[in-house]
Design an enzyme around this catalytic site. Structure first.
Site, PDB file in Angstrom:
ATOM      1  N   SER A 148       0.824  -1.213   0.000  1.00 23.04           N
ATOM      2  CA  SER A 148       0.000   0.000   0.000  1.00 23.04           C
ATOM      3  C   SER A 148       0.861   1.267   0.000  1.00 23.04           C
ATOM      4  O   SER A 148       0.523   2.260  -0.646  1.00 23.04           O
ATOM      5  CB  SER A 148      -0.955   0.010   1.193  1.00 23.04           C
ATOM      6  N   MET A 150       9.742  -7.065   4.465  1.00 22.41           N
ATOM      7  CA  MET A 150       9.930  -7.786   5.726  1.00 22.41           C
ATOM      8  C   MET A 150      11.177  -8.675   5.690  1.00 22.41           C
ATOM      9  O   MET A 150      11.122  -9.884   5.880  1.00 22.41           O
ATOM     10  CB  MET A 150       8.687  -8.609   6.046  1.00 22.41           C
ATOM     11  N   HIS A 200       8.490   3.428   8.977  1.00 22.75           N
ATOM     12  CA  HIS A 200       8.290   2.583  10.156  1.00 22.75           C
ATOM     13  C   HIS A 200       7.090   3.101  10.940  1.00 22.75           C
ATOM     14  O   HIS A 200       6.951   4.318  11.143  1.00 22.75           O
ATOM     15  CB  HIS A 200       9.541   2.614  11.032  1.00 22.75           C
ATOM     16  N   SER A 235       7.337   7.158  10.954  1.00 21.51           N
ATOM     17  CA  SER A 235       8.606   7.847  10.701  1.00 21.51           C
ATOM     18  C   SER A 235       9.213   7.346   9.403  1.00 21.51           C
ATOM     19  O   SER A 235       9.139   6.150   9.102  1.00 21.51           O
ATOM     20  CB  SER A 235       9.616   7.580  11.831  1.00 21.51           C
ATOM     21  N   ASP A 237      15.986  -0.034  12.154  1.00 22.98           N
ATOM     22  CA  ASP A 237      15.163   1.147  12.443  1.00 22.98           C
ATOM     23  C   ASP A 237      15.946   2.213  13.199  1.00 22.98           C
ATOM     24  O   ASP A 237      15.408   2.899  14.085  1.00 22.98           O
ATOM     25  CB  ASP A 237      13.914   0.762  13.248  1.00 22.98           C
TER      26      ASP A 237
END
Length: 316
Positions: free
Chosen positions: A15, A91, A110, A137, A146
Site C-alpha cells: 500500500s 519484511m 516505520h 517515521s 530502524d
C-alpha cells in the site's frame, strides 16, 4: 526536470508502494518508480505495479542465505537504473553489504515515532505504554534496525478504546502521505542551497585552522586570520548558479577544466583565471573530488609551517 529513479521493495500488498507510485504520476514529482521488487513472487503489490506499467521482479528468499539473496535484488536494482531504494513493508533483515551498497540512498517507513518502538508490534506497544500519540517515521536505512537518521514524522492520536488494528488503519493513512512527501524532499536535497553549503562547510572546516566568514556576500572559507581558499556562490550576481569557487593550482588549469567539462566548471566573475567555479546544482556531484579540490585550494594559501604539519598528518 530530470527525475530521480526509485526502486521500491515490498513483501505483500504494497500500500505504501502504491502511494509512492500514484504520487509519482504528478508532473512535478521529482522521482519516478522504475522497479517494484518483492521477496515473494506472489506478493499482491506486484500485480498492481505491473498493471500500472511498472517493471516488477519477484523472487522467493527461501533457500538463499541473506547476503546471497540481497545480491540478487541488488543486481535487479542496478539493471533498472535505480538511484534510490524505498522499503515499503519489506519484511527482510538486510545484509551489511546491501546496506553499504545503498548507503544514504535507501529509505524506510516505520509505524512508530522513532526512536520509540523499533521492530514489530509497534501499535500494541504504544497503547500498552499509555502514550497519547503513536505515528510513523521515515528514516535513512543503516545497518542497525530502524536506527537511521529520521527525515520526517507524523504523530497520530491514540483514541480511547483503540486496538492495534484501529490505530494501524489511521497510521497507514499518515504513512501514505508522509512517505511520498519525504521521498520527494530527499531526492531533491542535493539541489537545495543549504544542504549543498553544509556539505562544503563540513569538508572545508575539517582542514587545519580553517574558518568561515562572509565575503562579497558569499559564505567563504579561509585560514584563520589568513587568505581565503573557497567561496560558495548562490545565485551571485543573478547567475542562477550554486557553485563552489576554489583556487586553481596553475593559471592554465581553469581553461583546461572548463574545456573538459563546460557543464560543470565555469569562470567565476571578478575572480580572474586563478580561480575556478564548480557547479554543485547539477546531478552527480563527486563529493570526494570536491574534498580534494578544497584541500588543493587550501594548500595554495596555507603558510609553509601549516603545510608541513598537514603533510606529516597525512603520512599517518
Amino acid at each position: 526536470m530530470t527525475k530521480a529513479k526509485v526502486a521500491v521493495l515490498i513483501s505483500g500488498r504494497g500500500s505504501n508502494m502504491a502511494a509512492l507510485l500514484y504520487a509519482a504520476k504528478a508532473p512535478d514529482c521529482p522521482y519516478e518508480i522504475v522497479l517494484v521488487a518483492a521477496n515473494d513472487p506472489l506478493a499482491p503489490g506486484l500485480t498492481l505495479a505491473a498493471a500500472e506499467g511498472i517493471a516488477i521482479f519477484g523472487h522467493s528468499h527461501k533457500g538463499h542465505k541473506r547476503a546471497e539473496f540481497d545480491q540478487i535484488i541488488h543486481a535487479q536494482l542496478q539493471k533498472a537504473g535505480a538511484h534510490y531504494v524505498a522499503l515499503a513493508g519489506y519484511m527482510r533483515l538486510l545484509s551489511p553489504e546491501f546496506v553499504g551498497a545503498w548507503e544514504n540512498r535507501m529509505l524506510n517507513i516505520h509505524p512508530s515515532l522513532l526512536p520509540k518502538y523499533k521492530g514489530l508490534d509497534t501499535h500494541q506497544r504504544a497503547i500498552d505504554a499509555g502514550d497519547t500519540h503513536a505515528g510513523c517515521s521515515v528514516h535513512i536505512v543503516t545497518a542497525e534496525l530502524d536506527d537511521g537518521p529520521v527525515l520526517g514524522q507524523t504523530p497520530v492520536v491514540i483514541l480511547p478504546g483503540d486496538t492495534p488494528d484501529t490505530l494501524a488503519s489511521r497510521i497507514l493513512i499518515a504513512e501514505h502521505q508522509l512517505y511520498a512527501r519525504t521521498l520527494a524532499d530527499f531526492v531533491t536535497r542535493e539541489r537545495q542551497p543549504d544542504w549543498l553549503l553544509n556539505r562544503v562547510r563540513e569538508a572545508a572546516l575539517a582542514l587545519p585552522q580553517a574558518d568561515e566568514t562572509l565575503s562579497h556576500g558569499m559564505p567563504c572559507f579561509g585560514i584563520v586570520k589568513g587568505k581565503k581558499f573557497a567561496y560558495v556562490s548562490r545565485d551571485h550576481h543573478g547567475d542562477g548558479i550554486i557553485g563552489l569557487l576554489v583556487k586553481t593550482t596553475a593559471p592554465e588549469e581553469q581553461a583546461m577544466l572548463i574545456d573538459r567539462d563546460p557543464a560543470r566548471y565555469y569562470r567565476p566573475s571578478y575572480f580572474g583565471n586563478d580561480w575556478v567555479g564548480i557547479r554543485l546544482d547539477i546531478d552527480d556531484t563527486d563529493w570526494d573530488q570536491i574534498t580534494d579540490r578544497l584541500r588543493a585550494s587550501w594548500r595554495q594559501v596555507a603558510p609553509k609551517k601549516l603545510l608541513g604539519l598537514m603533510d606529516v598528518a597525512e603520512e599517518f
